[in-house]
Design an enzyme around this catalytic site. Sequence first.
Site, PDB file in Angstrom:
ATOM      1  CE  LYS A  70      -4.320  -1.575   1.887  1.00 48.54           C
ATOM      2  NZ  LYS A  70      -5.031  -1.278   3.275  1.00 48.54           N
ATOM      3  CG  ASP A 107      -8.010   1.542   2.805  1.00 49.16           C
ATOM      4  OD1 ASP A 107      -9.820   0.464   2.664  1.00 49.16           O
ATOM      5  OD2 ASP A 107      -7.320   1.322   3.297  1.00 49.16           O
TER       6      ASP A 107
END
Length: 277
Positions: A70, A107
């Site tokens: 990520k 997210d």
Amino acid sequence: MITGAATKSGIVGWPVEHSRSPRLHGWWLQLYGVDGVYVPLPVQPADLETAIRALPKLGFAGCNVTLPHKQAMLRVVDEIDPVAERIGAINTVVVGPDGRLTGSNTDAFGFIEALREAAPNWRPTGPCVVLGAGGAARAVVVALLDAGASELRLLNRTRAKAEALAALDPRVAVIDWRERAAALADAALLVNTTSLGMIGNDELDLTLDDLPSTALVNDIVYTPLYTSLLDRAMARGNRIVDGLGMLLHQARPGFAAWFGVQPAVSADQRHYVLEQD
Ligand code: ATR
């Protein structure tokens, strides 16, 4: 059923076999009758750039990104959206018509949408308490700041990591991990972003006595779905948000961008995603 013209996406991670994303997106592909596929893409860290650069050449519409890539993905894509920049991580990549790669982070969106789904009238009007300072905490903090939270109390076992995250905004105050029970006073929200309470890990050791009964309690752990934190919160009358909501809702923007359908999260999908393992 897929044809030779199927739209392609997937999840890049290492390891990736436990990811629930293929099941999650697979549910929507079938539900909406999309001519598309979403596949696991196991990519070792040393191969990340080569693999991602190949996506446009293979006709992929993009991908999701999970551990351990990520952060590294920030150095691979051509453009980074401002939310991903602030969170310091990318979880969604979209291939543009010209083959350029744009990285975003959904997210924070997923976290807020999960709260909205579970408690539509809740607003961050009082202090929000966030436990943990890892990758998930960064997304939660950014989400709460953008939702207008006036005060965030951030607590992490390793205080220096909380201090680094608090540098994002003066509304974030670091409180020592040992003060976690007292930090719940007047709170409007409590979020556990640590791995405590997950199957195989220690339980979160936290006394809820000072938490107002009006506070919303969210655990981003979803294995088990009802962690002992959520069980105890429910037993004393707090509204709760389980951890599966964030996982499901973070997937919506990627699916819409790749496959051209705005998908909706449903109870049937939740059960289907939970059935894995
Ligand atoms: P993620 O990206 O999913 O947030 P992470 O970056 O590994 O995962 O973060 C895990 C979080 O759980 C961290 O905040 C970690 O605290 P440290 O920064 O002190 O490591 C927290 N955590 C894990 N085990 C813990 C424990 N036994 N007690 C307290 N906090 C713990």
